[in-house]
Scaffold this motif. Sequence first.
Motif, mmCIF file in Angstrom:
data_model
loop_
_atom_site.group_PDB
_atom_site.id
_atom_site.type_symbol
_atom_site.label_atom_id
_atom_site.label_comp_id
_atom_site.label_asym_id
_atom_site.label_seq_id
_atom_site.Cartn_x
_atom_site.Cartn_y
_atom_site.Cartn_z
ATOM 1 N N TRP A 81 57.891 -23.302 71.181
ATOM 2 C CA TRP A 81 57.249 -24.669 71.526
ATOM 3 C C TRP A 81 56.532 -24.572 72.847
ATOM 4 N N ARG A 82 56.967 -23.617 73.906
ATOM 5 C CA ARG A 82 56.139 -23.631 75.137
ATOM 6 C C ARG A 82 55.721 -22.281 75.370
ATOM 7 N N GLN A 83 54.782 -22.137 76.142
ATOM 8 C CA GLN A 83 54.229 -20.775 76.650
ATOM 9 C C GLN A 83 55.484 -20.048 77.305
ATOM 10 N N PRO A 84 55.664 -18.902 76.741
ATOM 11 C CA PRO A 84 56.760 -18.201 77.242
ATOM 12 C C PRO A 84 56.895 -18.280 78.907
ATOM 13 N N SER A 85 57.941 -18.062 79.409
ATOM 14 C CA SER A 85 58.134 -18.081 80.736
ATOM 15 C C SER A 85 57.753 -16.575 81.141
ATOM 16 N N ILE A 86 56.910 -16.154 82.225
ATOM 17 C CA ILE A 86 56.488 -15.020 82.559
ATOM 18 C C ILE A 86 57.677 -14.245 83.680
ATOM 19 N N ILE A 87 58.694 -14.840 83.681
ATOM 20 C CA ILE A 87 59.886 -14.040 84.456
ATOM 21 C C ILE A 87 61.112 -14.066 83.427
ATOM 22 N N LEU A 88 61.564 -15.295 82.785
ATOM 23 C CA LEU A 88 62.578 -15.151 81.855
ATOM 24 C C LEU A 88 62.531 -14.643 80.569
ATOM 25 N N GLU A 89 61.621 -14.843 80.111
ATOM 26 C CA GLU A 89 61.134 -14.627 78.674
ATOM 27 C C GLU A 89 59.975 -13.336 78.911
ATOM 28 N N MET A 170 64.652 -30.811 78.619
ATOM 29 C CA MET A 170 64.100 -30.056 77.499
ATOM 30 C C MET A 170 64.277 -28.580 77.415
ATOM 31 N N VAL A 171 64.009 -28.029 78.541
ATOM 32 C CA VAL A 171 63.860 -26.363 78.347
ATOM 33 C C VAL A 171 65.127 -25.881 78.172
ATOM 34 N N PHE A 172 66.349 -26.554 78.370
ATOM 35 C CA PHE A 172 67.683 -25.958 78.231
ATOM 36 C C PHE A 172 68.067 -26.342 76.825
ATOM 37 N N ALA A 173 67.716 -27.636 76.380
ATOM 38 C CA ALA A 173 68.247 -28.181 75.121
ATOM 39 C C ALA A 173 67.383 -27.274 74.213
ATOM 40 N N GLY A 174 66.233 -26.813 74.441
ATOM 41 C CA GLY A 174 65.521 -25.961 73.619
ATOM 42 C C GLY A 174 65.877 -24.591 73.478
ATOM 43 N N PHE A 175 66.865 -24.236 74.108
ATOM 44 C CA PHE A 175 67.422 -22.866 74.182
ATOM 45 C C PHE A 175 68.549 -22.953 72.967
ATOM 46 N N GLY A 176 69.140 -24.215 72.566
ATOM 47 C CA GLY A 176 69.878 -23.931 71.511
ATOM 48 C C GLY A 176 69.350 -24.505 70.008
ATOM 49 N N ARG A 233 55.798 -22.915 87.394
ATOM 50 C CA ARG A 233 56.808 -23.357 86.517
ATOM 51 C C ARG A 233 57.924 -23.119 86.221
ATOM 52 N N SER A 234 58.461 -21.963 86.521
ATOM 53 C CA SER A 234 59.706 -21.473 86.389
ATOM 54 C C SER A 234 60.672 -22.184 87.243
ATOM 55 N N PHE A 235 60.201 -22.683 88.465
ATOM 56 C CA PHE A 235 60.950 -23.453 89.523
ATOM 57 C C PHE A 235 61.241 -24.683 89.044
ATOM 58 N N LEU A 236 60.275 -25.244 88.305
ATOM 59 C CA LEU A 236 60.388 -26.743 87.610
ATOM 60 C C LEU A 236 61.326 -26.617 86.497
ATOM 61 N N SER A 237 61.466 -25.435 85.840
ATOM 62 C CA SER A 237 62.108 -25.371 84.521
ATOM 63 C C SER A 237 63.784 -25.028 85.015
ATOM 64 N N ALA A 238 63.763 -24.190 85.876
ATOM 65 C CA ALA A 238 65.089 -23.750 85.958
ATOM 66 C C ALA A 238 65.860 -24.116 87.558
ATOM 67 N N GLY A 239 65.181 -24.939 88.319
ATOM 68 C CA GLY A 239 65.467 -25.036 89.583
ATOM 69 C C GLY A 239 66.341 -26.340 89.726
HETATM 70 C C1 OVV Z 1 66.306 -19.323 84.161
HETATM 71 C C2 OVV Z 1 65.507 -19.812 83.673
HETATM 72 C C3 OVV Z 1 65.813 -20.970 82.846
HETATM 73 C C4 OVV Z 1 64.889 -21.911 82.149
HETATM 74 C C5 OVV Z 1 63.607 -21.486 82.474
HETATM 75 C C6 OVV Z 1 63.343 -20.451 83.106
HETATM 76 C C7 OVV Z 1 64.247 -19.674 83.578
HETATM 77 C C8 OVV Z 1 61.892 -20.409 83.319
HETATM 78 O O1 OVV Z 1 61.401 -19.317 83.757
HETATM 79 O O2 OVV Z 1 60.891 -20.914 82.530
#
Ligand code: OVV
Length: 399
Positions: A81-89, A170-176, A233-239
């Motif tokens: 649903w979103r462009q993949p994270s370039i660190i997590l995904e 949204m990001v975390f609900a999107g993991f399930g 964006r990873s900071f905003l997603s995961a922080g």
């Molecule tokens: C560890 C984590 C959780 C959620 C999102 C991301 C990373 C990201 O890099 O977008």
Amino acid sequence: MAAIVLDDVNSDFDPFDARTRIDPYPAYARLRAAGPVLRLTKPGIWAVPRCDEVKAVFADHVNFSNAGGAGIANHFKNKPWRQPSIILEADPPLHTRTRKVLARIMSPGAMRRLEDQFKAKAATLVDGLVAKGSFDAIRELAEVFPLSVFPDALGIDFDGRENLLTYGAMVFAGFGPENDYFRNLMARAPTVLQWVTAKCQREALSPGSFGAQVYEAADTGEITQDEAPLLVRSFLSAGLDTTISGIGMALYNLARHPRQWAILAADPSLSRAAFDETLRFDSSAPYVFRTTPHETEIAGVRIGQHEKILLLLASANRDETRWERPDELDITRRVSGHLAFGTGIHGCVGQMVARLEAEAVLSALATRVASIEFTGDVAYRDSSGLRALSSMPVRVVPK
Ligand code: OVV
């Protein structure tokens, strides 16, 4: 070792069922007893409930990929649903490059520079709450504190900060699996995603901030200019949602174990260890996924190509072969080595920021408060990706 026949590994446990949300631990114990890897028939995924195999999967990014998605969505088969994270995904070598940048930005030296500010903010906030006596420990503390320090450290201004909570959710609900909670959040996606994109631009980030340092890495050629906003964006997603849920669950678990709170109140320097023990005992990020790029095996069980593997971190953290008295919260135990932040190349890169925030909150409270009493029922959020409370009404007794 011979492969186990499929019937031996089937389980009808549904990790996303709201009915097991309050106490998933008896079900986790049954999974650990059933075997090292189980086929969960309802969501159609594999699950790893024990500590040793979780660590083995974390140590093997070749057979267990993150580029296939760290949530239940299978990026090898479907567009996420979103462009993949370039660190997590992402897998090495992309991940190696981006990880290095974030690891440097959140280095021990950077943490020392933030410490006084975090402690001062926590002290002011907790002084106000102790003066009130009764408050909601989630809405007025666990949600308020990270919002008061993290956007500043990241370098964004405070307008539209509610979007930050919505985006994290949204990001975390999107993991399930997709559920109503996720769909309701996604109804706000157009506004939220536009806001997030704007906050990831160079102009939106104050000088010296975490975000600005990502752009400095782009200027030196460590990452490309196009990668910079995505890494911000990873900071905003995961922080934010992570620290909010972790601090919330820490407060909850310490409050419902009054003897542990008394130990902490007697020695607030235990705050950091206490946070880690609550993460072990009741992990706020209870699981994460990997995806198989090709056929492989776990503990002798054959796993096909493009399968999703659920790593049950919260279960591994209760593994009786790893922990003494695993079902007891004990803030004085040697808790290092728990898996609530993961481990290996994808182990939480922001865990020192999380610990700094939690330590600031817990030590401010433990310095001032002799005991915490519940004045009503707690409520859980419906998120299938994070274990988090939405409300926890309490009264605190000052020292
Ligand atoms: C560890 C984590 C959780 C959620 C999102 C991301 C990373 C990201 O890099 O977008």
